[in-house]
Design a protein around this motif. Structure first.
Motif, PDB file in Angstrom:
ATOM      1  N   ALA A   2      60.291  35.061  32.479  1.00  0.00           N
ATOM      2  CA  ALA A   2      58.865  34.843  32.760  1.00  0.00           C
ATOM      3  C   ALA A   2      58.143  36.152  33.065  1.00  0.00           C
ATOM      4  O   ALA A   2      56.983  36.335  32.680  1.00  0.00           O
ATOM      5  N   GLU A   3      58.800  37.074  33.750  1.00  0.00           N
ATOM      6  CA  GLU A   3      58.141  38.338  34.084  1.00  0.00           C
ATOM      7  C   GLU A   3      57.802  39.142  32.829  1.00  0.00           C
ATOM      8  O   GLU A   3      56.730  39.760  32.757  1.00  0.00           O
ATOM      9  N   ARG A   8      53.612  40.977  28.967  1.00  0.00           N
ATOM     10  CA  ARG A   8      52.989  41.047  27.638  1.00  0.00           C
ATOM     11  C   ARG A   8      51.529  40.622  27.700  1.00  0.00           C
ATOM     12  O   ARG A   8      50.662  41.221  27.067  1.00  0.00           O
ATOM     13  N   ALA A   9      51.254  39.577  28.446  1.00  0.00           N
ATOM     14  CA  ALA A   9      49.871  39.100  28.570  1.00  0.00           C
ATOM     15  C   ALA A   9      48.998  40.143  29.276  1.00  0.00           C
ATOM     16  O   ALA A   9      47.846  40.342  28.902  1.00  0.00           O
ATOM     17  N   LEU A  10      49.558  40.817  30.261  1.00  0.00           N
ATOM     18  CA  LEU A  10      48.790  41.818  31.011  1.00  0.00           C
ATOM     19  C   LEU A  10      48.603  43.112  30.232  1.00  0.00           C
ATOM     20  O   LEU A  10      47.721  43.900  30.551  1.00  0.00           O
ATOM     21  N   ALA A  11      49.416  43.326  29.220  1.00  0.00           N
ATOM     22  CA  ALA A  11      49.303  44.545  28.419  1.00  0.00           C
ATOM     23  C   ALA A  11      47.964  44.632  27.708  1.00  0.00           C
ATOM     24  O   ALA A  11      47.577  45.689  27.236  1.00  0.00           O
ATOM     25  N   VAL A  43      57.500  43.399  34.493  1.00  0.00           N
ATOM     26  CA  VAL A  43      56.105  42.980  34.308  1.00  0.00           C
ATOM     27  C   VAL A  43      55.277  44.114  33.720  1.00  0.00           C
ATOM     28  O   VAL A  43      54.298  43.874  33.019  1.00  0.00           O
ATOM     29  N   GLY A  44      55.671  45.343  33.999  1.00  0.00           N
ATOM     30  CA  GLY A  44      54.920  46.478  33.476  1.00  0.00           C
ATOM     31  C   GLY A  44      53.684  46.777  34.296  1.00  0.00           C
ATOM     32  O   GLY A  44      52.647  47.157  33.765  1.00  0.00           O
ATOM     33  N   THR A  45      53.802  46.636  35.606  1.00  0.00           N
ATOM     34  CA  THR A  45      52.698  46.943  36.506  1.00  0.00           C
ATOM     35  C   THR A  45      53.209  47.879  37.585  1.00  0.00           C
ATOM     36  O   THR A  45      54.418  48.090  37.719  1.00  0.00           O
TER      37      THR A  45
END
Length: 104
Positions: A2-3, A8-11, A43-45
């Protein structure tokens, strides 16, 4: 995972429009810190708005996680290092009220 999906959505530049939370069931500061950082990477944050202690069980478990060297210390360290940016803070205040970010 899920993370990774959330990442991907936050990218697409939506980070400032969402409140991100994660959790840890780890007991020590070191274990929790590692888990938080692994989640940040997936998550990439560079910060989470909320980090929760998950699965608190016995009183011994609670004492360990909230005591010296416990997971709570990793949450406090993450809070110091990952202050939300101005856009995120404004969004949180607009949605949830001024009291939400006390102590920041």
């Amino acid at each position: 995972d899920a993370e990774i999906t959330v990442g991907r959505a936050l990218a697409e530049g939506e980070r400032a429009r969402v409140v991100l939370s994660t959790k840890t069931a780890r007991r020590t500061k070191e274990e929790a810190w590692q888990e938080i950082n692994e989640s940040l990477e997936r998550v990439g944050t560079d910060y989470f708005d909320n980090v929760h202690l998950h699965g608190l069980g016995s009183s011994e478990d609670i004492d360990q996680r909230l005591g010296p060297g416990g997971a709570i210390e990793a949450l406090l360290q993450a809070r110091k290092q990952g202050q939300p940016d101005e856009d995120t803070e404004r969004l949180l205040r607009e949605r949830y009220g001024a009291g939400l970010l006390q102590g920041r």
